[in-house]
Design a protein around this motif. Structure first.
Motif, short mmCIF file in Angstrom:
data_model
loop_
_atom_site.label_atom_id
_atom_site.label_comp_id
_atom_site.label_asym_id
_atom_site.label_seq_id
_atom_site.Cartn_x
_atom_site.Cartn_y
_atom_site.Cartn_z
N ARG A 19 0.85 -1.19 0.00
CA ARG A 19 0.00 0.00 0.00
C ARG A 19 0.89 1.24 0.00
O ARG A 19 1.65 1.46 0.94
CB ARG A 19 -0.92 0.03 1.22
N LEU A 20 0.78 2.01 -1.06
CA LEU A 20 1.53 3.25 -1.15
C LEU A 20 0.68 4.39 -0.61
O LEU A 20 -0.54 4.40 -0.78
CB LEU A 20 1.92 3.54 -2.59
N SER A 21 1.36 5.34 0.01
CA SER A 21 0.70 6.55 0.49
C SER A 21 1.40 7.76 -0.10
O SER A 21 2.60 7.73 -0.37
CB SER A 21 0.77 6.63 2.02
N CYS A 22 0.65 8.82 -0.26
CA CYS A 22 1.20 10.09 -0.74
C CYS A 22 0.58 11.20 0.08
O CYS A 22 -0.63 11.45 -0.02
CB CYS A 22 0.90 10.28 -2.22
N ALA A 23 1.40 11.84 0.90
CA ALA A 23 0.94 12.92 1.74
C ALA A 23 1.19 14.26 1.06
O ALA A 23 2.30 14.50 0.55
CB ALA A 23 1.67 12.88 3.07
N ALA A 24 0.19 15.10 1.04
CA ALA A 24 0.28 16.39 0.37
C ALA A 24 0.24 17.54 1.37
O ALA A 24 -0.45 17.47 2.39
CB ALA A 24 -0.88 16.55 -0.61
N SER A 25 1.02 18.56 1.07
CA SER A 25 0.98 19.77 1.89
C SER A 25 -0.08 20.72 1.37
O SER A 25 -0.58 20.56 0.26
CB SER A 25 2.35 20.46 1.88
N PHE A 29 -5.74 20.45 -1.22
CA PHE A 29 -5.67 19.06 -1.67
C PHE A 29 -7.00 18.56 -2.21
O PHE A 29 -7.07 17.90 -3.24
CB PHE A 29 -5.19 18.18 -0.52
N SER A 30 -8.07 18.88 -1.52
CA SER A 30 -9.38 18.36 -1.91
C SER A 30 -9.86 18.93 -3.24
O SER A 30 -10.84 18.42 -3.80
CB SER A 30 -10.40 18.66 -0.82
N ARG A 31 -9.18 19.94 -3.76
CA ARG A 31 -9.57 20.52 -5.05
C ARG A 31 -8.78 19.94 -6.22
O ARG A 31 -9.02 20.29 -7.37
CB ARG A 31 -9.38 22.03 -5.02
N ASP A 73 -8.08 10.39 1.16
CA ASP A 73 -8.67 10.88 2.40
C ASP A 73 -8.41 12.38 2.43
O ASP A 73 -7.29 12.80 2.76
CB ASP A 73 -8.04 10.17 3.60
N ASN A 74 -9.40 13.15 2.07
CA ASN A 74 -9.19 14.59 1.97
C ASN A 74 -8.97 15.25 3.35
O ASN A 74 -8.33 16.29 3.44
CB ASN A 74 -10.36 15.26 1.25
N ALA A 75 -9.48 14.64 4.38
CA ALA A 75 -9.26 15.17 5.72
C ALA A 75 -7.80 15.01 6.14
O ALA A 75 -7.28 15.80 6.94
CB ALA A 75 -10.17 14.48 6.72
#
Length: 119
Positions: A19-25, A29-31, A73-75
């Protein structure tokens, strides 16, 4: 501007899962439409999967349909790529990317995470 950081890559045997994850600053993000791409040694970078802003629609390359699942997960400002039934040909550096204009133009990219599938 958005920064993307992938994690979760590694070495796995054929038939296994990762399972890969990508965290965004940032707060936007939700847009963004988000995507996963991969680049195998000596080959061009290729599309793997994408997900729309709300997560309501997903798209996959034919080579991964039925085996990979993209979610977000936008939250938590995070997009995931669940990879099952992995094959040696899935070996590549996997990148996540953000498409702020939602036009299929990915402007922001992570540094990539290596996935190696042994036979």
């Amino acid at each position: 501007q958005v920064q993307l950081v992938e994690s979760g890559g590694g070495l796995v045997q054929a038939g296994g899962s990762l399972r890969l994850s990508c965290a965004a600053s940032g707060r936007a993000f939700s847009r963004y439409t988000m995507g996963w791409f991969r680049q195998a040694p000596g080959k061009e970078r290729k599309f793997v999967a994408s997900i729309t802003r709300s997560g309501g629609s997903t798209y996959y390359a034919d080579s991964v349909k039925g085996r990979f699942t993209i979610s977000r997960d936008n939250a938590e400002n995070t997009v995931y790529l669940q990879m099952n039934s992995l094959k040696p040909e899935d070996t590549a550096v996997y990148y996540c990317a953000a498409d702020p204009a939602n036009r299929g133009e990915y402007e922001f990219w992570g540094q990539g995470t290596q996935v190696t599938v042994s036979s």
